[in-house]
Design a protein around this motif. Structure first.
Motif, PDB file in Angstrom:
ATOM      1  N   ASP A 175       0.824  -1.225   0.000  1.00  9.48           N
ATOM      2  CA  ASP A 175       0.000   0.000   0.000  1.00  9.48           C
ATOM      3  C   ASP A 175       0.855   1.272   0.000  1.00  9.48           C
ATOM      4  OD1 ASP A 175      -2.328  -1.582   0.064  1.00  9.48           O
ATOM      5  OD2 ASP A 175      -2.197  -1.729   2.253  1.00  9.48           O
ATOM      6  N   GLY A 176       1.986   1.243  -0.729  1.00  2.22           N
ATOM      7  CA  GLY A 176       2.817   2.439  -0.848  1.00  2.22           C
ATOM      8  C   GLY A 176       3.692   2.723   0.346  1.00  2.22           C
ATOM      9  N   SER A 177       3.889   1.744   1.220  1.00  2.78           N
ATOM     10  CA  SER A 177       4.741   1.939   2.401  1.00  2.78           C
ATOM     11  C   SER A 177       6.156   1.448   2.096  1.00  2.78           C
ATOM     12  CB  SER A 177       4.171   1.172   3.603  1.00  2.78           C
ATOM     13  OG  SER A 177       5.098   1.163   4.668  1.00  2.78           O
ATOM     14  N   ALA A 178       7.109   2.388   2.035  1.00  2.00           N
ATOM     15  CA  ALA A 178       8.506   2.023   1.783  1.00  2.00           C
ATOM     16  C   ALA A 178       9.070   1.223   2.948  1.00  2.00           C
ATOM     17  CB  ALA A 178       9.341   3.279   1.539  1.00  2.00           C
ATOM     18  N   GLN A 179       8.619   1.525   4.165  1.00  2.31           N
ATOM     19  CA  GLN A 179       9.110   0.826   5.337  1.00  2.31           C
ATOM     20  C   GLN A 179       8.752  -0.673   5.261  1.00  2.31           C
ATOM     21  OE1 GLN A 179      10.916   2.141   7.951  1.00  2.31           O
ATOM     22  NE2 GLN A 179      11.068   0.029   8.742  1.00  2.31           N
ATOM     23  N   ARG A 180       7.485  -0.955   5.009  1.00  2.00           N
ATOM     24  CA  ARG A 180       7.046  -2.353   4.958  1.00  2.00           C
ATOM     25  C   ARG A 180       7.623  -3.068   3.725  1.00  2.00           C
ATOM     26  NH1 ARG A 180       1.224  -3.113   4.837  1.00  2.00           N
ATOM     27  NH2 ARG A 180       0.892  -0.898   4.423  1.00  2.00           N
ATOM     28  N   ALA A 181       7.742  -2.332   2.629  1.00  2.57           N
ATOM     29  CA  ALA A 181       8.347  -2.936   1.440  1.00  2.57           C
ATOM     30  C   ALA A 181       9.796  -3.318   1.712  1.00  2.57           C
ATOM     31  CB  ALA A 181       8.279  -1.965   0.269  1.00  2.57           C
ATOM     32  N   GLY A 182      10.522  -2.471   2.474  1.00  3.08           N
ATOM     33  CA  GLY A 182      11.899  -2.790   2.830  1.00  3.08           C
ATOM     34  C   GLY A 182      11.984  -4.031   3.695  1.00  3.08           C
ATOM     35  N   GLU A 183      11.034  -4.161   4.632  1.00  2.00           N
ATOM     36  CA  GLU A 183      11.021  -5.349   5.477  1.00  2.00           C
ATOM     37  C   GLU A 183      10.782  -6.612   4.642  1.00  2.00           C
ATOM     38  OE1 GLU A 183       8.017  -4.520   8.316  1.00  2.00           O
ATOM     39  OE2 GLU A 183       9.188  -2.974   9.385  1.00  2.00           O
ATOM     40  N   ARG A 184       9.921  -6.498   3.670  1.00  2.00           N
ATOM     41  CA  ARG A 184       9.645  -7.657   2.829  1.00  2.00           C
ATOM     42  C   ARG A 184      10.850  -8.007   1.966  1.00  2.00           C
ATOM     43  NH1 ARG A 184       4.225  -8.192  -0.814  1.00  2.00           N
ATOM     44  NH2 ARG A 184       3.386  -8.307   1.313  1.00  2.00           N
ATOM     45  N   LEU A 185      11.576  -6.969   1.512  1.00  2.00           N
ATOM     46  CA  LEU A 185      12.710  -7.196   0.600  1.00  2.00           C
ATOM     47  C   LEU A 185      14.040  -7.331   1.349  1.00  2.00           C
ATOM     48  CD1 LEU A 185      11.742  -4.577  -2.129  1.00  2.00           C
ATOM     49  CD2 LEU A 185      11.536  -7.053  -2.302  1.00  2.00           C
ATOM     50  N   TYR A 186      13.984  -7.245   2.683  1.00  2.00           N
ATOM     51  CA  TYR A 186      15.194  -7.350   3.527  1.00  2.00           C
ATOM     52  C   TYR A 186      16.224  -6.257   3.171  1.00  2.00           C
ATOM     53  CZ  TYR A 186      13.141 -11.921   4.400  1.00  2.00           C
ATOM     54  OH  TYR A 186      12.272 -12.941   4.722  1.00  2.00           O
ATOM     55  N   CYS A 187      15.715  -5.045   3.047  1.00  2.00           N
ATOM     56  CA  CYS A 187      16.617  -3.907   2.790  1.00  2.00           C
ATOM     57  C   CYS A 187      16.094  -2.683   3.531  1.00  2.00           C
ATOM     58  CB  CYS A 187      16.755  -3.628   1.291  1.00  2.00           C
ATOM     59  SG  CYS A 187      15.230  -3.107   0.495  1.00  2.00           S
ATOM     60  N   HIS A 188      16.885  -1.628   3.560  1.00  2.00           N
ATOM     61  CA  HIS A 188      16.506  -0.411   4.287  1.00  2.00           C
ATOM     62  C   HIS A 188      15.438   0.356   3.511  1.00  2.00           C
ATOM     63  CE1 HIS A 188      16.921   3.546   6.260  1.00  2.00           C
ATOM     64  NE2 HIS A 188      17.395   2.834   7.307  1.00  2.00           N
ATOM     65  N   ARG A 189      14.670   1.120   4.266  1.00  3.49           N
ATOM     66  CA  ARG A 189      13.618   1.948   3.674  1.00  3.49           C
ATOM     67  C   ARG A 189      14.203   2.867   2.613  1.00  3.49           C
ATOM     68  NH1 ARG A 189      12.219   7.135   4.793  1.00  3.49           N
ATOM     69  NH2 ARG A 189      10.043   7.771   4.421  1.00  3.49           N
TER      70      ARG A 189
END
Length: 433
Positions: free
Chosen positions: A380-394
Motif C-alpha cells: 500500500d505504498g509503504s517504503a518501510q514495509r516494502a523494505g522489510e519484505r525485501l530485507y533492505c533499508h527503507r
C-alpha cells in the motif's frame, strides 16, 4: 416239442424285462386331440377378433387409469394396436412357427411406442396378461358352446398358451426398457446441447423455455457461473439442478478441460452479486484447498438464463487470473486483472509503453527494480514495509523507486501514473506465460 419249448421259456438268466409303458403314445394322442380342439376354437376367435378387441379395451378402461387416458386421447390407435396384438396371439395358436417372427416384431413395436408415449410399464404388462387371459377365456367359452365334452382337452395346451403370454410379456418389457434408455440418452444429449448453447451465448430465445425445463432452472433469476479446471469437482457431469444450501441450484456442464456450473443465486429482483448472502463456491461446497492444480473462477452475477453466456465469459476471465498452482478467484475482487486479461493485446502494449525502459535493463537490475515496485504496491505504498519484505533499508527502497520514476518518466506521486504502473505490472505478471 411243446413241453421243451415251454420249459426253455421258463428258464431266465437275468431279470424279467418290464414292458415299455405306452403313456407317450397315449399322451401324443391326447395332445393331437387337444390341438384339434384348440385350432377349432382359435379359428372362431379369428373371425370374432373385433368383438374380442372391444372386450379387452373395455376391461382395460375399467382397470387401468393409464389406458383410460390413452383411450380418451386416441381410441382408434389403441384399438388398432390391441387388435393387431390379439390377431398375432390367436394366429400363433394355429401356426406357432410361421407367425413367431411377426408376433415378436408386433410386440416389440408396441413396447417401443408405449415407452415413447410414457405409458407405465406395469400398465402395459397388465394389458398383455389381460389379453392372454381373455383369449384363454374365449377359447374355453367357444369349446364349451360347440363341444362341451372337449373342454377337458384344453388343459393339455394351457401351458403352451400361457408360455406364449409370458414370452411376449418379456419381449414387450425388454423393448420398453430399451426405448426408455434411448429416450433418456436423447433427453440428456438434448439438455447438454441446450446447456452448451446457453454457456456459449448462442442459445435462441425460442429455446429458453425448453432449456429452463431441461436444466430445472427458472428463466428469470440471478445467476453466477463457476468455472473449474485442473481437478474436477466431485460431481457427475451434467448434474441437473442439484439442490445446494441455502436453497440455490446448480447445473454442471462438463467440458474438455473446464467444467462450468450454472448457479442460481437468487430471484430476479434481488440485489448484489450473491443475492442470498453466501458465496456460490461455499454454497456448492467447492474448494481448491488440498487439490493440487485445481483452479476455480467465479464470475459476476447476471439476470436471467439468457445472460448465462455473459456469466460464463466472466467466469472464464476469473479462471484465467488463477495462478497455475491453483486457487479460487472471484472476479468482483480482481477487476483490474480482469480488464488486462480480457484484452491481452492491450495489456502487452501497456506493459511495453509503461515498463519498457525497465524491461530492457540487464536481468539482475531489471528484476530488482520490478520486485521493488511490486512490493511497494503490495504494501500500500509503504517504503518501510516494502523494505522489510525485501530485507533492505527503507531508503534503499526509495532510491530504487526514484530510479524507476526516472526510467519510466512517471511519478508515483501522480494518481494517473500510479494506475498505469499498477496495471502494467499486473499485465506483465498475468501475460508473461
Amino acid at each position: 416239442m411243446h413241453p421243451a419249448v415251454r420249459t426253455r421259456a421258463m428258464i431266465r438268466t437275468g431279470p424279467v424285462p418290464v414292458p415299455r409303458q405306452r403313456t407317450p403314445r397315449l399322451r401324443s394322442l391326447i395332445d393331437a386331440d387337444a390341438l384339434r380342439v384348440l385350432h377349432r376354437a382359435a379359428r372362431v376367435l379369428l373371425d370374432d377378433l373385433p368383438a374380442l378387441t372391444d372386450r379387452l379395451l373395455a376391461v382395460l378402461g375399467e382397470q387401468e387409469p393409464a389406458y383410460r387416458t390413452a383411450l380418451a386421447h386416441d381410441h382408434g390407435a389403441a384399438w388398432e394396436e390391441a387388435h393387431r396384438s390379439l390377431r398375432h396371439s390367436v394366429a400363433s395358436l394355429l401356426d406357432p412357427r410361421g407367425t413367431r417372427d411377426a408376433a415378436h416384431r408386433c410386440t416389440w413395436r408396441i413396447g417401443v411406442t408405449r415407452a415413447e408415449q410414457g405409458l407405465p410399464l406395469d400398465a402395459l404388462l397388465h394389458a398383455f396378461r389381460l389379453g392372454g387371459s381373455l383369449v384363454w377365456q374365449r377359447l374355453v367359452e367357444e369349446t364349451s358352446r360347440s363341444a362341451p365334452e372337449d373342454v377337458r382337452l384344453l388343459v393339455h395346451v394351457a401351458t403352451d398358451v400361457w408360455d406364449f403370454v409370458d414370452e411376449h410379456c418379456g419381449i414387450v418389457a425388454e423393448a420398453y426398457r430399451h426405448a426408455e434408455r434411448q429416450l433418456a440418452w436423447r433427453r440428456e444429449n438434448r439438455v447438454r446441447l441446450l446447456a452448451a448453447a446457453l454457456l456459449d451465448g448462442t442459445s435462441r430465445i425460442a429455446d429458453l423455455p425448453e432449456t429452463a425445463e431441461g436444466l430445472r432452472l427458472p428463466e428469470q433469476g440471478r445467476y453466477v457461473v463457476v468455472a473449474v479446471a485442473g481437478g474436477r469437482p466431485q460431481l457427475p457431469a451434467g448434474v441437473r439442478a442439484t439442490a445446494v444450501p441455502p436453497g440455490a441450484s446448480v447445473y454442471w456442464h462438463s467440458g474438455g478441460e473446464v467444467d462450468h456450473g450454472i448457479v442460481l443465486v437468487g430471484d430476479e429482483g434481488d440485489e448484489g452479486d450473491e443475492a442470498d448472502g453466501r458465496d456460490p463456491v461455499e454454497a456448492l461446497g467447492l474448494t481448491a484447498d488440498g487439490v493440487p492444480g485445481r483452479r476455480i473462477g467465479v464470475g459476476g452475477t447476471v439476470s436471467g438464463l439468457a445472460a448465462v453466456g455473459d456469466a460464463r465469459r466472466l467466469a472464464d476471465l476469473a479462471l484465467g487470473i488463477c495462478p497455475p498452482e491453483g486457487g479460487t478467484v472471484r472476479l468482483t475482487e480482481h477487476l483490474p486483472e480482469a480488464l488486462v486479461v480480457s484484452c491481452p493485446e492491450l495489456g502487452a502494449t501497456l506493459t511495453e509503453r509503461v515498463l519498457g525502459p525497465l524491461l530492457r535493463l540487464d536481468p539482475a537490475d531489471r528484476d530488482v527494480l520490478l520486485d521493488t515496485l511490486t512490493a511497494w504496491f503490495d504494501c500500500d505504498g509503504s517504503a518501510q514495509r516494502a523494505g522489510e519484505r525485501l530485507y533492505c533499508h527503507r531508503n534503499t527502497v526509495l532510491n530504487r523507486l526514484r530510479r524507476c520514476e526516472q526510467l519510466t518518466g512517471r511519478s508515483l506521486a501522480r494518481p494517473v501514473d500510479v494506475v498505469d504502473i499498477s496495471l502494467a505490472l499486473t499485465a506483465r505478471r498475468l501475460l508473461r506465460g
